[in-house]
Design an enzyme around this catalytic site. Structure first.
Site, PDB file in Angstrom:
ATOM      1  N   GLU A 288       2.520  -0.863   4.416  1.00  0.00           N
ATOM      2  CA  GLU A 288       2.280   0.499   3.931  1.00  0.00           C
ATOM      3  C   GLU A 288       3.624   1.172   3.659  1.00  0.00           C
ATOM      4  O   GLU A 288       4.540   1.129   4.495  1.00  0.00           O
ATOM      5  CB  GLU A 288       1.528   1.320   4.980  1.00  0.00           C
ATOM      6  CG  GLU A 288       0.113   0.845   5.260  1.00  0.00           C
ATOM      7  CD  GLU A 288      -0.921   1.401   4.293  1.00  0.00           C
ATOM      8  OE1 GLU A 288      -0.516   2.128   3.370  1.00  0.00           O
ATOM      9  OE2 GLU A 288      -2.119   1.106   4.485  1.00  0.00           O
TER      10      GLU A 288
ATOM     11  N   HIS B 224       0.851  -1.195   0.000  1.00  0.00           N
ATOM     12  CA  HIS B 224       0.000   0.000   0.000  1.00  0.00           C
ATOM     13  C   HIS B 224       0.891   1.251   0.000  1.00  0.00           C
ATOM     14  O   HIS B 224       2.102   1.175   0.165  1.00  0.00           O
ATOM     15  CB  HIS B 224      -0.836   0.083   1.281  1.00  0.00           C
ATOM     16  CG  HIS B 224      -1.632  -1.129   1.626  1.00  0.00           C
ATOM     17  ND1 HIS B 224      -3.006  -1.172   1.486  1.00  0.00           N
ATOM     18  CD2 HIS B 224      -1.280  -2.320   2.168  1.00  0.00           C
ATOM     19  CE1 HIS B 224      -3.464  -2.343   1.913  1.00  0.00           C
ATOM     20  NE2 HIS B 224      -2.432  -3.059   2.328  1.00  0.00           N
TER      21      HIS B 224
ATOM     22  N   HIS C 294      -2.467  -2.959  -3.377  1.00  0.00           N
ATOM     23  CA  HIS C 294      -3.857  -2.783  -2.943  1.00  0.00           C
ATOM     24  C   HIS C 294      -4.753  -2.571  -4.168  1.00  0.00           C
ATOM     25  O   HIS C 294      -5.904  -3.020  -4.206  1.00  0.00           O
ATOM     26  CB  HIS C 294      -3.938  -1.596  -1.989  1.00  0.00           C
ATOM     27  CG  HIS C 294      -5.145  -1.613  -1.112  1.00  0.00           C
ATOM     28  ND1 HIS C 294      -5.445  -0.580  -0.244  1.00  0.00           N
ATOM     29  CD2 HIS C 294      -6.140  -2.516  -0.949  1.00  0.00           C
ATOM     30  CE1 HIS C 294      -6.570  -0.874   0.401  1.00  0.00           C
ATOM     31  NE2 HIS C 294      -7.002  -2.033  -0.007  1.00  0.00           N
TER      32      HIS C 294
ATOM     33  N   ASP D 160      -3.464   2.395  -4.835  1.00  0.00           N
ATOM     34  CA  ASP D 160      -2.105   2.302  -4.326  1.00  0.00           C
ATOM     35  C   ASP D 160      -1.511   0.897  -4.473  1.00  0.00           C
ATOM     36  O   ASP D 160      -2.274  -0.068  -4.539  1.00  0.00           O
ATOM     37  CB  ASP D 160      -2.057   2.736  -2.850  1.00  0.00           C
ATOM     38  CG  ASP D 160      -2.999   1.926  -1.949  1.00  0.00           C
ATOM     39  OD1 ASP D 160      -4.174   1.731  -2.321  1.00  0.00           O
ATOM     40  OD2 ASP D 160      -2.563   1.480  -0.878  1.00  0.00           O
TER      41      ASP D 160
END
Length: 216
Positions: free
Chosen positions: A122, A40, A158, A168
């Site tokens: 992330e 992400h 994602h 993303d």
């Protein structure tokens, strides 16, 4: 650039990452193997890096009055297993053994609820800015560490498991660079660990990106 070193402990927490426990997690369904890694990007406020707000969001401590853009996040309960900062530092919020709430409504190869069987990472960033070299190094090193702890078979963005809903890590994330660094690190590890390369060559990446095969 020297890649960071990560090791997953038996409890799913990573040595080499800063630990910052999130309450936004729960148990995976019984008997569920962790086979998917989801990449992400995130920044709070959007496009601003180095703030504490991502960690605050993931741990339920976000001050919604700190920025007008945070009003839409009120009451949102989300998390990720890891965050990779722009300088390559890694924060872990949820044990890899537990289910973090990062993917939302998602499907991979016909299988819904990707949170059940995935690890979420992330990257501090946006869809519109390149990612930092240190982030690719950390992401690749973390991927190898996760492979040694979990039976990962696939990596997806994602955007690939929630198309039309999420974008993303976005068009400026270089899957090829990620794969190349992953392959380099794998070869370095394999030099001292006979049999490691054959065991870990089958990690698959999104359609249109060459399958990860370290060059001989």
């Amino acid at each position: 650039m020297t890649a960071p070193h990560f090791v997953l402990d038996p409890d799913g927490w990573c040595r080499g990452a800063q630990r910052y426990d999130s309450p936004h997690a729960d148990a995976r369904p019984d008997g569920t193997a962790v086979t998917l890694l989801v990449v992400h990007n995130i920044s709070l406020p959007a496009g601003q890096f180095g703030t504490p707000h991502v960690s605050d969001l993931f741990t339920g401590r976000l001050d919604y009055n700190a920025d007008p853009a945070f009003a839409d996040l009120r009451g949102l309960r989300v998390s990720s297993h890891f965050l990779v900062r722009r300088d390559g530092r890694v924060i872990q919020y949820v044990s890899g053994d537990a289910r973090a709430w990062h993917a939302g409504q998602s499907v991979f190869q016909g299988r819904p609820a990707c949170n059940d069987f995935s690890i979420g990472i992330e990257l501090e960033g946006t869809d519109t800015l390149p990612f930092a070299p240190a982030q690719y190094e950390a992401l690749a090193a973390l991927t190898l560490a996760l492979q040694q702890r979990y039976p990962l078979t696939d990596v997806q963005g994602h955007q690939h498991i929630a198309p039309g809903r999420k974008t993303d890590p976005g068009p400026l994330f270089s899957w090829q660079k990620y794969i190349e660094i992953w392959g380099r690190l794998l070869k370095e590890k394999a030099a001292g660990q006979v049999g490691l390369v054959p065991a870990y060559r089958q990690l698959r990446f999104p359609v249109g990106v060459p399958e990860s095969q370290p060059k001989n």
